[in-house]
Design an enzyme around this catalytic site. Structure first.
Site, PDB file in Angstrom:
ATOM      1  N   ASN A 167      -4.056 -14.599   2.276  1.00 15.70           N
ATOM      2  CA  ASN A 167      -3.266 -13.398   2.596  1.00 15.70           C
ATOM      3  C   ASN A 167      -3.807 -12.656   3.810  1.00 15.70           C
ATOM      4  O   ASN A 167      -3.444 -11.512   4.051  1.00 15.70           O
ATOM      5  CB  ASN A 167      -3.155 -12.472   1.369  1.00 15.70           C
ATOM      6  CG  ASN A 167      -4.514 -12.078   0.814  1.00 15.70           C
ATOM      7  OD1 ASN A 167      -5.533 -12.255   1.473  1.00 15.70           O
ATOM      8  ND2 ASN A 167      -4.532 -11.532  -0.382  1.00 15.70           N
ATOM      9  N   ARG A 305     -11.644  -2.458   2.147  1.00 13.99           N
ATOM     10  CA  ARG A 305     -11.999  -1.982   0.816  1.00 13.99           C
ATOM     11  C   ARG A 305     -12.236  -0.484   0.885  1.00 13.99           C
ATOM     12  O   ARG A 305     -12.876   0.014   1.814  1.00 13.99           O
ATOM     13  CB  ARG A 305     -13.274  -2.672   0.288  1.00 13.99           C
ATOM     14  CG  ARG A 305     -13.065  -4.110  -0.184  1.00 13.99           C
ATOM     15  CD  ARG A 305     -12.137  -4.200  -1.399  1.00 13.99           C
ATOM     16  NE  ARG A 305     -11.902  -5.577  -1.817  1.00 13.99           N
ATOM     17  CZ  ARG A 305     -10.831  -6.308  -1.489  1.00 13.99           C
ATOM     18  NH1 ARG A 305      -9.864  -5.802  -0.744  1.00 13.99           N
ATOM     19  NH2 ARG A 305     -10.714  -7.555  -1.932  1.00 13.99           N
ATOM     20  N   GLN A 334     -10.150   0.850  -8.407  1.00 11.78           N
ATOM     21  CA  GLN A 334      -8.735   0.538  -8.562  1.00 11.78           C
ATOM     22  C   GLN A 334      -8.442   0.164 -10.010  1.00 11.78           C
ATOM     23  O   GLN A 334      -9.190  -0.654 -10.540  1.00 11.78           O
ATOM     24  CB  GLN A 334      -8.342  -0.597  -7.616  1.00 11.78           C
ATOM     25  CG  GLN A 334      -8.323  -0.143  -6.175  1.00 11.78           C
ATOM     26  CD  GLN A 334      -7.781  -1.176  -5.192  1.00 11.78           C
ATOM     27  OE1 GLN A 334      -7.817  -0.962  -3.999  1.00 11.78           O
ATOM     28  NE2 GLN A 334      -7.297  -2.293  -5.673  1.00 11.78           N
ATOM     29  N   HIS A 353      -2.589  -0.834  -2.780  1.00 10.63           N
ATOM     30  CA  HIS A 353      -3.137  -2.194  -2.588  1.00 10.63           C
ATOM     31  C   HIS A 353      -2.058  -3.276  -2.711  1.00 10.63           C
ATOM     32  O   HIS A 353      -2.047  -4.082  -3.657  1.00 10.63           O
ATOM     33  CB  HIS A 353      -4.303  -2.494  -3.529  1.00 10.63           C
ATOM     34  CG  HIS A 353      -5.207  -3.551  -2.951  1.00 10.63           C
ATOM     35  ND1 HIS A 353      -6.496  -3.751  -3.365  1.00 10.63           N
ATOM     36  CD2 HIS A 353      -4.992  -4.479  -1.971  1.00 10.63           C
ATOM     37  CE1 HIS A 353      -7.032  -4.757  -2.676  1.00 10.63           C
ATOM     38  NE2 HIS A 353      -6.128  -5.211  -1.820  1.00 10.63           N
TER      39      HIS A 353
END
Ligand code: NAD
Length: 419
Positions: A167, A305, A334, A353
């Site tokens: 990704n 991050r 998260q 995210h």
């Protein structure tokens, strides 16, 4: 190629090798609130042959899902159920991952393999790892394995794998979207339209062109370099800082300025995009001191991050105007607690995210996880580029891009999110 040592086979009395049945725990994000979609906007997704550096896309022997459908949520199961159950293994899928007594912690105790995602990370701390004597491997369905205590994985010889490149380009597209939408102040303009308004001066009083700006990336790995390449046609000046210097041919192709420190990079850039992994060297790199060295009114895009930035220092800098905008889609922990200050700070364009989990990316990371599992069950070598920790050491991409240690501290706060 690195050999992953696995205790997968056990000898029977006849001396013939027999497969040991495994338990695979898979922690995925929740299904859509209205249930799984009955149809999708597109009937197919484009076929991509190779990544830009020539690396091949995941090559499992076969897949049991339709690319372009939701695979990263609980009912999607990464398309793994048939494959694993046909081999006689047990697959447990849950999104219940935080707080005392959560299902993931209960299932982990006798699991052989745990699969988790950066979008909905199951924080595999040392304490949790030590409840799981059978655990052999942690697979990241995506990129970025900081939710695993890598030092504990090294110490316990638990292999850590991720689907490198799956990704990276999805994230680079998201970065471009965020740079352009922040600099042009798209969110504000769209909100005015949705509210039925038409005050053009309100809509443009913070809106600029990107052309001519200095854009810099902290780290020019797969994502950082792709983001630079994608920003080049906007006629910007491009900069990077990385612990590995790019080949001269790439520097001259993109007319790149290399900086040997992050301080040097941030002092000249109008937009800084953060693209290094989270590990002890990068944790809280963007603190109040570094932000004070940035150009006044600069923008930050952080899709790497959340914990690479000090959350309060970012919010303070947006309030004071030291930063004009902050966007990204990574938080710590998260899911972000409902009162996380990044939800309400001014001039932000945060997403929950999503950059690396477009439907296109899901097809690649699901296939990559399947490839890693197939290699493991067949006793074959794993791809070097997928390897973060192998046989008690940082290896492959882990050796290139991470440092030893643990970045999971504070992750228990994820239990404070309520749906
Ligand atoms: P990569 O391994 O190709 O690149 C990482 C780069 O960071 C390398 O060039 C490395 O040298 C550099 N680096 C590491 N530590 C550094 C330091 N202390 N100082 C300077 N440079 C340093 O990885 P990638 O595919 O580009 O992904 C990078 C990170 O982006 C991942 O680790 C992950 O945290 C994040 N990511 C986020 C999403 C998302 O959905 N938002 C998806 C994929 C990756």
């Amino acid at each position: 190629m690195l050999k992953i040592l696995n205790n997968f086979f056990k000898s029977t009395n006849s001396g013939k090798k027999k497969e040991k049945k495994m338990k695979i725990l898979c922690v995925l994000y929740d299904d859509p609130t209205g249930g799984m979609p009955e149809s999708y906007p597109l009937s197919t997704i484009p076929k991509i042959e190779k990544y830009p550096d020539g690396q091949t896309l995941p090559t499992p022997k076969s897949i049991d899902f339709n690319p372009g459908q939701l695979l990263g949520c609980v009912s999607g199961e990464l398309g793994l159920r048939k494959f694993l159950e046909d081999l006689g293994h047990e697959l447990v899928v849950t999104s219940d991952k935080d707080g005392e007594g959560c299902q993931a912690d209960k299932e982990l105790k006798d699991a052989d393999i745990v699969i988790s995602q950066p979008f909905w990370p199951y924080y595999l701390t040392r304490a949790k790892m030590e409840t799981a004597p059978n655990l052999k491997m942690a697979i990241t369905a995506g990129i970025g394995s900081d939710h695993v205590d890598l030092q504990a994985a090294i110490d316990h010889k638990i292999d850590v794998m991720e689907v490198t490149f799956c990704n990276s380009r999805s994230v680079a597209e998201h970065i471009v979207m965020m740079i352009i939408s922040m600099v042009r102040d798209y969110h504000n303009q769209h909100a005015i339209v949705k509210a039925g308004g038409w005050n053009i001066a309100d809509a443009v009083k913070r809106s600029y062109d990107v052309e001519g700006m200095h854009i810099g990336t902290v780290a020019a790995g797969r994502i950082g370099l792709d983001a630079l390449r994608k920003m080049k046609p906007f006629d910007t000046h491009l900069h990077y800082f990385d612990r590995h210097r790019l080949p001269e041919s790439v520097e001259s192709e993109l007319n790149l300025t290399f900086h040997d420190s992050v301080e040097s990079l941030v002092s000249v850039c109008d937009v800084v995009t953060i693209n290094c992994p989270l590990h002890p060297e990068t944790e809280h790199m963007f603190n109040a001191e570094l932000i004070s060295k940035m150009k006044k009114g600069a923008y930050i895009v952080n899709t790497a991050r959340g914990k690479i930035c000090d959350k309060d220092a970012i919010a303070d800098a947006l309030k004071s105007g030291q930063l004009s905008g902050y966007a990204g889609d990574v938080w710590f922990p998260q899911p972000a607690p409902n009162d996380h200050i990044w939800r309400t700070m001014p001039n932000q364009g945060m997403t929950p995210h999503t950059s690396g989990t477009s439907l296109s990316a899901q097809a690649r990371y699901a296939a990559g996880v399947r490839e890693i599992l197939e290699c493991f069950f067949d006793g074959n070598s794993q791809r070097t580029e997928y390897t973060i920790v192998s046989n008690g050491e940082l290896a492959g991409t882990g050796k290139h891009s991470y440092s030893k240690g643990d970045a999971t501290g504070g992750s228990e706060e994820a239990k404070n999110y309520t749906k």
